[in-house]
Enzyme design. Structure first.
Site, mmCIF file in Angstrom:
data_model
loop_
_atom_site.group_PDB
_atom_site.id
_atom_site.type_symbol
_atom_site.label_atom_id
_atom_site.label_comp_id
_atom_site.label_asym_id
_atom_site.label_seq_id
_atom_site.Cartn_x
_atom_site.Cartn_y
_atom_site.Cartn_z
ATOM 1 N N TYR A 72 0.612 -0.833 -0.043
ATOM 2 C CA TYR A 72 0.067 -0.033 -0.075
ATOM 3 C C TYR A 72 0.553 1.353 0.059
ATOM 4 O O TYR A 72 0.392 1.938 -0.691
ATOM 5 C CB TYR A 72 -0.609 0.137 0.852
ATOM 6 N N HIS A 450 -22.284 11.877 -27.395
ATOM 7 C CA HIS A 450 -21.891 10.914 -28.061
ATOM 8 C C HIS A 450 -21.136 9.534 -28.117
ATOM 9 O O HIS A 450 -22.032 8.906 -28.984
ATOM 10 C CB HIS A 450 -20.114 11.645 -29.229
#
Ligand code: F0G
Length: 460
Positions: A72, A450
């Site tokens: 991490y 679009h």
């Protein structure tokens, strides 16, 4: 005899693609409401919708993925990426993000306030979106020559320094968080920006006390064009050119899905430590902790390797010559496109290919549907559908250019595929007198229509 050119790699792994019949495609495109984004990829033979995240990674990139460190905090992969960014691009500080627009989000959250002005050369859609979403203005200062598709000049992506200086004079530096220089200029057709222009823009930024942001998605392709087209650079390596390009920048945003040849990933990099520190909060909130941001360790490893491979001349030559090869086939068939051929794509001039379709019926989209029906090829409309409606009058906007972009994925297709694309376009062009009807909108969203628009064949 002179030996012909050949790719600087061989193929180790393949993915099957399938040709379909025209009858199948007629059915599929109707079901997709004539929107190419709605097609399943299995319904497409040659997919040119984007060159973003669609490239083939190398054996070395796949090997690097196996060595990914998924810790991490403080992962080895982060430091591998950090070293590559410092070594190849010259930036000391960076934040990993899941893709380019996420880098824009982190950066612009840090920099932009309402009413700000960000001049640049044809800001990419997401860049413009992130600017306008913050009630700031993206001012286009691209050279006028960029909108003449038939004009052949080496650096058609350039900023017009006079236009830029006017903006810098007109507004106080506090209102201009940065100038955005996009290399290559995607919207203008994958056209490069010269080193001279980068230098000039940087000098103007210094003069007026404004930062220079380089939107770097296709920076390596830009460096290839500098090497092959600009005086004084023929003997420099791509890596030397890249270092010089970024020596003029204060910040870079990167969509690594392009010139770092990965399927996902990006970053924002800084020269200033203070700005990097300020941006960390937005990275942690939106992406992830600063040593992984939006990326997994394996992806950071592949990205670092991709940055190195992507800035090698042989790779770039193979890549860009393939795009140019497609352009040369279109020249043979008399099909007009934004000249010269760009780094990542050919932008076909749809008005010239389909002269009998009225603009109200979406010329470039009509060309896209015809090309799909012809050979199962998918590209993307850069015309009136993308231009959207005027925010005030809600009328359709009709841009001067109706383009249809054929973006070539990196290391994915061969020149045989390019031959098929060119032949399919020729067949459509040969039928241009019969193609007189386009499409009408049946459904659309208020912004970014679009992607999800629905259409039907125009009736007259
Ligand atoms: N900047 C430029 C110049 C781009 O072309 C893109 C993406 C982005 C930023 C955003 O990066 O997709 O990783 O979030 N261009 C793709 C294209 C989508 O098809 O041209 P992203």
């Amino acid at each position: 005899m002179e030996l012909p050119f050949a790719e600087s790699y061989k193929i180790k792994m393949v993915e099957t693609i399938r040709r379909s019949t025209r009858e199948e495609r007629q059915q599929w495109i109707k079901e997709a409401k004539y929107n190419l984004f709605n097609l399943k990829s299995d319904q497409v033979f040659i997919d040119l919708i984007t060159d973003s995240g669609t490239g083939a990674m190398s054996d070395k990139q796949w090997a690097a993925m196996m060595l990914g460190d998924e810790s991490y905090a403080g992962a080895r992969s982060y430091y591998t990426m950090k070293e590559a960014i410092k070594e190849i691009l010259g930036f000391d500080y960076f934040l990993p993000t899941h893709q380019g627009r996420a880098a824009e989000n982190v950066l612009f959250s840090t920099l932009i306030k309402e009413g700000d002005i960000l001049p640049g050369n044809s800001h990419f859609d997401t860049t413009k979106g992130h600017i306008e979403f913050r009630k700031a203005v993206a001012l286009d200062c691209t050279i006028d020559e960029a909108s003449d598709t038939q004009l052949e000049i080496p650096f058609k992506g350039n900023v017009d320094p006079e236009k830029l200086e006017k903006v810098l004079q007109q507004y106080p530096a506090e209102k201009i968080p940065c100038v955005v220089l996009t290399v290559t200029n995607n919207t203008a057709g994958g056209q490069p920006v010269s080193m001279q222009n980068i230098r000039d823009v940087s000098a103007l930024c210094r003069k007026y006390g404004v930062r220079l942001l380089v939107d770097s998605a296709r920076f390596a392709e830009n460096a290839y064009f500098i090497k092959t087209r600009e005086a004084g650079y023929a003997d420099k390596t791509i890596k030397e050119i890249v270092r010089e390009m970024f020596s003029y920048a204060d910040i870079m945003t990167m969509s690594s899905k392009k010139d770092a040849i990965v399927n996902m990933g990006g970053f924002v990099a800084f020269k200033e430590e203070a700005l990097w520190q300020k941006a960390q909060m937005f990275c942690i909130m939106n992406e992830g902790f600063i040593t992984y941001g939006g990326m997994s360790g394996r992806d950071m490893n592949a990205l670092a390797q991709g940055l190195d491979e992507g800035t090698e001349f042989d790779y770039l030559e193979t890549r860009i010559r393939q795009v140019a090869y497609l352009g040369s086939k279109l020249d043979e068939y008399g099909i007009a496109y934004q000249r010269p051929a760009g780094g990542h794509a050919i932008f076909v001039d749809a008005k010239k290919v389909l002269p009998n379709v009225p603009k109200e019926e979406f010329i470039a989209q009509t060309l896209g549907v015809e090309l799909y029906l012809e050979a199962g090829i998918r590209g993307v409309e850069v015309g009136a559908i993308l231009a959207d409606r005027d925010p005030v009058t809600r009328e359709n906007r009709y841009p001067a250019l109706e383009l249809f972009r054929l973006a070539i994925p990196r290391r994915a297709y061969t020149n045989n595929h390019m031959d098929v694309i060119a032949a399919a376009l020729k067949n459509v062009y040969d039928r241009r007198d019969e193609i007189t009807r386009g499409y009408r909108i049946t459904k659309e969203l208020p912004i970014m229509r679009h992607f999800t628009i629905e259409l039907k064949k125009a009736e007259r």
